[in-house]
Design a protein around this motif. Sequence first.
Motif, PDB file in Angstrom:
ATOM      1  N   GLU A  12     -64.211  -9.925  24.768  1.00 40.93           N
ATOM      2  CA  GLU A  12     -64.861 -10.672  25.929  1.00 40.93           C
ATOM      3  C   GLU A  12     -66.501 -10.861  25.584  1.00 40.93           C
ATOM      4  O   GLU A  12     -67.019 -12.053  26.209  1.00 40.93           O
ATOM      5  CB  GLU A  12     -64.770 -10.026  27.428  1.00 40.93           C
ATOM      6  N   MET A  13     -67.104 -10.125  24.933  1.00 44.74           N
ATOM      7  CA  MET A  13     -68.798 -10.177  24.811  1.00 44.74           C
ATOM      8  C   MET A  13     -69.154 -10.868  23.640  1.00 44.74           C
ATOM      9  O   MET A  13     -70.010 -11.914  23.456  1.00 44.74           O
ATOM     10  CB  MET A  13     -69.277  -8.945  24.833  1.00 44.74           C
ATOM     11  N   THR A  35     -70.433 -16.620  29.507  1.00 43.81           N
ATOM     12  CA  THR A  35     -71.079 -15.629  30.322  1.00 43.81           C
ATOM     13  C   THR A  35     -70.325 -14.967  31.303  1.00 43.81           C
ATOM     14  O   THR A  35     -70.755 -13.697  31.512  1.00 43.81           O
ATOM     15  CB  THR A  35     -72.305 -16.302  31.135  1.00 43.81           C
ATOM     16  N   LEU A  36     -69.372 -15.527  32.093  1.00 45.79           N
ATOM     17  CA  LEU A  36     -68.487 -14.587  33.001  1.00 45.79           C
ATOM     18  C   LEU A  36     -67.678 -13.700  32.210  1.00 45.79           C
ATOM     19  O   LEU A  36     -67.528 -12.525  32.599  1.00 45.79           O
ATOM     20  CB  LEU A  36     -67.676 -15.457  33.657  1.00 45.79           C
ATOM     21  N   ASN A  60     -69.905 -10.728  30.955  1.00 48.45           N
ATOM     22  CA  ASN A  60     -70.035  -9.649  32.078  1.00 48.45           C
ATOM     23  C   ASN A  60     -68.868  -8.842  32.244  1.00 48.45           C
ATOM     24  O   ASN A  60     -69.015  -7.530  32.559  1.00 48.45           O
ATOM     25  CB  ASN A  60     -70.309 -10.654  33.393  1.00 48.45           C
ATOM     26  N   GLN A  61     -67.760  -9.364  32.202  1.00 52.18           N
ATOM     27  CA  GLN A  61     -66.543  -8.688  32.492  1.00 52.18           C
ATOM     28  C   GLN A  61     -66.449  -7.596  31.207  1.00 52.18           C
ATOM     29  O   GLN A  61     -65.973  -6.528  31.413  1.00 52.18           O
ATOM     30  CB  GLN A  61     -65.349  -9.697  32.426  1.00 52.18           C
ATOM     31  N   LEU A  87     -68.677  -6.293  29.491  1.00 53.98           N
ATOM     32  CA  LEU A  87     -69.740  -5.223  29.967  1.00 53.98           C
ATOM     33  C   LEU A  87     -69.048  -3.931  30.839  1.00 53.98           C
ATOM     34  O   LEU A  87     -69.239  -2.934  30.489  1.00 53.98           O
ATOM     35  CB  LEU A  87     -70.997  -5.754  30.365  1.00 53.98           C
ATOM     36  N   TYR A  88     -68.439  -4.323  31.741  1.00 55.36           N
ATOM     37  CA  TYR A  88     -67.753  -3.524  32.655  1.00 55.36           C
ATOM     38  C   TYR A  88     -66.703  -2.772  31.761  1.00 55.36           C
ATOM     39  O   TYR A  88     -66.471  -1.259  32.258  1.00 55.36           O
ATOM     40  CB  TYR A  88     -67.105  -4.522  33.986  1.00 55.36           C
TER      41      TYR A  88
END
Length: 124
Positions: free
Chosen positions: A24-25, A49-50, A53-54, A56-57
């Motif tokens: 995702e990143m 970008t979304l 962020n996901q 990163l979580y």
Amino acid sequence: MILVFAKIIIGIVALLHIYFLWLEMFAWTTRAKKVFRSLPEHLFEPTKTLAANQGLYNGFLAAGLIWSLLIQDIHWQIYVGLFFLGCVAVAGMYGAITASKKIFTVQALPALVGIVLLLAHLFL
């Protein structure tokens, strides 16, 4: 012996979330297109970008699971593992309800197995 299996599951779940972080990143506009085939290709760039962020979580979940394996006190190790596996299970169930049923199998089910094993170790 149950605790050993629980730690193996925790390690597997942590590795999965490291993969999700990377996907995702760092690979959202490349490899992720092959993984998330139901998402139209033209949406990958605008949602980069979304997705990051996901990702990163997912990294935070992996970090917590790895941390649980490094804690020396066995009770705290189990409690921290239960917390982070619980977070993964809830996220996986929510994803299965809102996005794809496959998320339950890939994310929530392994976490639930880990939870059951940790609880079995505590109560057996």
